[in-house]
Design an enzyme around this catalytic site. Structure first.
Site, PDB file in Angstrom:
ATOM      1  N   CYS A   1       0.857  -1.179   0.000  1.00 24.63           N
ATOM      2  CA  CYS A   1       0.000   0.000   0.000  1.00 24.63           C
ATOM      3  C   CYS A   1       0.894   1.231   0.000  1.00 24.63           C
ATOM      4  O   CYS A   1       1.424   1.633   1.050  1.00 24.63           O
ATOM      5  CB  CYS A   1      -0.907  -0.007   1.235  1.00 24.63           C
ATOM      6  SG  CYS A   1      -1.917   1.462   1.369  1.00 24.63           S
ATOM      7  N   LEU A   2       1.091   1.786  -1.158  1.00 21.03           N
ATOM      8  CA  LEU A   2       1.982   2.932  -1.275  1.00 21.03           C
ATOM      9  C   LEU A   2       1.383   3.870  -2.322  1.00 21.03           C
ATOM     10  O   LEU A   2       1.065   3.429  -3.433  1.00 21.03           O
ATOM     11  CB  LEU A   2       3.380   2.453  -1.687  1.00 21.03           C
ATOM     12  CG  LEU A   2       4.499   3.466  -1.661  1.00 21.03           C
ATOM     13  CD1 LEU A   2       4.700   3.993  -0.247  1.00 21.03           C
ATOM     14  CD2 LEU A   2       5.787   2.857  -2.165  1.00 21.03           C
TER      15      LEU A   2
END
Lengths: 600, 152
Positions: free
Chosen positions: B88-89
């Site tokens: 999750c970036l």
């Protein structure tokens, strides 16, 4: 090319909109209607011209597609600031974003924004994420464009052989106008195919020829390209190490020789994960423990394999030897179980003596004797005996064997050996005979499954067993010869006595026979008429001798018959005892009986 | 795959090989130059220190107009990385910019290891633990690093 395309449009397209606009203000009068018609005719012609131009251009484009400036090989070095952050190439048609003043290729920023915001030419700056858009005058200053256009590049046809290096701004012109390796239509208008510009003057080259090295057929126009790009025998530069190699060998070159290819460390099978260029591999190998260990371990592995195969061979040999050994055991055990019946071998053979004694004590004695005599063989070679309980099997085994051998002995007198056991193995002919009868008594198989023998190797054990067996055999054979001698002496002695008795009896019988003869002859003389006087004399003599003459003869005959029966019995006894011991007796007996009969 | 490799990918690959980022290595596959085998060292001072994390990276056809696809192959205890290794970036999603490169993205991931963000979790369980009992979570992360992230 897109530039030239748009310029082509701009040079031709403006008039039609103008023509369309002119009739709209005043469209009512007749003159204007005529003017309108002329205008339309003109427009149609212009459209036709434009179409023609466009098709021409399209054909040209097909022959030489517009140059992609991003795919060019730049010869001159360029500053990093001239690079578009998106395509990472020197900027092509650079634009400045409003507000943040970041610079991109026009095409790159357009693509970015259409991908991310389909709404139009605005979005965030890819570099600083500021909301940005292209201003009305987005193009950068001329000076930047000039710097970019002055970068020297290789001709995009350099692969085909064009060696020219040109400024980037002139590449398109170079291709469309000058480059000898760009394609143009064939001089022969009926041919309809394309040819390189430099070959244009050679006429139509679209006839078939075959390549000299690879014998492939192709049009003459393509031959040069074939040599340069397709022929498997052409020389090419390796992409990685830029050495000249034959195209045919390039795979091999990559795999075997190219110094620029990344190759794994030779210690990779041992776990080294290092990958370095072949040229630098030596440096790594010098420091890599695994790579150094590689050959050593390989050699070790090879040796291990060899040893393993040798080990297998030895195992097989051992197996063969063991089976041979068991066969020997069977034979020898048969020989060994023979002697015990003989009382005379007591002093020589320890186990057989123990067996020759009473059956009750036999079993334990034999077991102990066997254990003492023969160290146990290390492995039980698949015989049916359980290795866990040697003593029990031993006792049962040995208790059966002596019984079979002992029973005949109890029936007959000790000196007389029972007939069926006659075939004793001579010391000279050891192996095969009569073995099966005694297999059960094999002492080796019974002692075999014991504790580990004192011998380290089975071969040593085998040899020692062999030695002990040989000694045993020697003892057995010596005992046998002695026994044989004793036996024959005994028989001889017995025969002598009976022979004497028979001779004495024979003498007696002969005397009696003479007496009988005398008596009968005297009676015959008395019965004859001529000699009555003599007979009377005899009769008187006989009566004078005592008793009646007739009675005395009868008594003599009776005595004779009893003597003959006694003789017959004696002869029978001698016959049975000695066999050939009294050859004289039957003749004598017959002679006596015949004498008696004829006399009677 | 018939389309030739864009110049940008070639240049990026060359640069990654010739001037590698310390603590990060990215090797393109021989069969597919758009697929990279990536190793990222756990940042010093974080609970992933000493670990070597394997990732796979794929450059889609639209690259650089759309972000590369990256996934952790090594197991990792991190609130922003789920069990399948997905990350999750933001820069891998909405905040992607074509001006970013493989090396910058990998640096971002390394930074993410150094600064877990439990407020924007992908792995709820880990994020919860991280928020409620951070020392315990860090301890678990260390253990996992010892367990899974030791490059052989």
């Amino acid at each position: 090319m897109s530039d030239s395309n748009s310029t082509g449009h701009s040079s031709l397209s403006p008039p039609p909109p103008g023509s369309r606009r002119s009739p709209s203000p005043g469209g009512t009068s007749v003159s204007t209607q005529i003017a309108l018609r002329n205008m339309r005719r003109l427009e149609a012609r212009r459209n036709m011209e434009e179409n023609h131009y466009l098709t021409q251009k399209a054909r040209n484009c097909n022959l030489n597609p517009p140059v992609d400036l991003r795919a060019l090989d730049y010869v001159s070095k360029y500053d990093d600031n001239l690079v578009c952050p998106i395509c990472r190439c020197p900027l092509v048609d650079p634009v400045l974003l409003m507000d943040c003043d970041h610079c991109f290729c026009r095409e790159c920023i357009r693509q970015t924004w259409t991908t991310y915001s389909p709404l139009g030419p605005k979005g965030d700056c890819p570099t600083c994420r500021m909301p940005a858009k292209l201003g009305p005058r987005a193009s950068t200053s001329k000076i930047l464009v000039n710097i970019l256009d002055d970068l020297v590049v290789k001709c995009p046809k350099s692969e085909n052989g064009c060696k020219s290096e040109i400024k980037r701004g002139e590449v398109q012109d170079h291709i469309t106008i000058y480059c000898g390796y760009a394609m143009v239509e064939c001089k022969d208008s009926g041919c309809g195919q394309s040819v390189r510009r430099k070959d244009y003057d050679l006429g139509c080259l679209h006839y078939n020829v075959s390549c000299e090295s690879c014998q492939q057929n192709m049009p003459k126009a393509e031959l040069e390209t074939h040599w340069q790009l397709q022929c498997p025998d052409r020389q090419v530069k390796c992409d990685l190490c830029s050495s000249l190699i034959y195209y045919r060998d390039r795979e091999e070159h990559r795999k075997e020789a190219c110094p620029a290819v990344n190759v794994p460390c030779p210690g990779a099978p041992l776990g080294c994960t290092n990958k370095s260029r072949r040229a630098h591999l030596d440096i790594h190998v010098k420091g890599c423990v695994l790579a150094k260990l590689g050959p050593v371990l390989d050699a070790q592995k090879q040796r291990m394999d060899e040893q393993e195969s040798a080990h297998k061979l030895i195992n097989r040999k051992l197996e063969i030897l063991e089976t041979g050994f068991t066969a020997m055991q069977d034979i020898l055990s048969a020989n060994r179980s023979g002697p015990p019946d003989n009382g005379s071998t007591e002093t020589l053979i320890v186990p057989s003596r123990s067996r020759a004694e009473s059956t009750a004590t036999d079993s334990t004695r034999i077991a102990s004797a066997d254990d003492y005599d023969f160290p146990v063989p290390p492995s039980n070679r698949g015989s049916a005996i359980e290795p866990e309980s040697p003593p029990t099997t031993n006792t049962t085994r040995s208790s059966t064997t002596p019984r079979t051998t002992a029973t005949p002995r109890s029936l007959t007198s000790p000196p007389l050996r029972p007939a069926p056991q006659a075939p004793f193995p001579r010391p000279t002919d050891l192996p095969p005979p009569t073995t099966t009868d005694f297999d059960l008594a094999s002492p080796f198989s019974t002692t075999a499954p014991g504790a580990d023998g004192p011998y380290s190797s089975p071969l040593h054990h085998l040899l020692s067993m062999h030695e002990s067996l040989r000694d045993e055999m020697a003892r057995v054979s010596a005992a046998l010869t002695e026994l044989d001698g004793r036996h024959s002496m005994q028989i001889l002695n017995e025969n002598l006595r009976t022979r004497d008795e028979i001779a004495y009896l024979g003498g007696q019988v002969a005397g009696m026979g003479r007496q009988v003869h005398w008596l009968t002859s005297a009676q015959l003389q008395r019965q004859t008429p001529g000699g009555s006087a003599a007979a009377r004399e005899v009769g008187t003599g006989a009566s004078a001798g005592g008793g009646g003459a007739g009675g005395s003869v009868e008594g003599a005959v009776n005595a004779m018959s009893t003597a003959a029966t006694a003789l017959r019995g004696a002869a029978r006894v001698v016959n049975v005892g000695g066999g050939q011991g009294s050859p004289t007796s039957p003749g004598m007996r017959r002679g006596v009986s015949e004498e008696g009969r004829t006399k009677l | 795959m018939s389309a030739p490799l864009p110049k940008r990918i070639i240049k990026e690959t060359e640069r990654l090989q010739n001037e590698p980022v310390p603590g990060i290595s990215a090797e393109p596959h021989e069969e597919n130059a758009r697929y990279f085998d990536v190793w990222v060292d756990g940042p010093d001072g974080s609970c992933y220190e000493g670990g070597k994390f394997n990732l796979e990276l794929f450059l889609p056809d639209d690259y650089p107009m759309c972000p590369p696809r990256i996934r952790f192959l090594t197991r990792i205890y991190h609130p922003n990385i789920d069990r399948l290794g997905r990350i999750c970036l933001d820069v891998l999603k909405n905040n992607w910019s074509p001006a970013l490169q493989i090396r910058t993205i990998l640096l971002s991931i390394q930074a993410l290891l150094g600064a877990p963000n439990p407020e924007d979790p992908l792995n709820e369980a880990v994020a919860k633990q991280w928020k409620e009992n951070q020392p315990e979570a860090i301890k678990t992360a260390r253990e996992w690093t010892q367990l899974y992230a030791q490059k052989k």
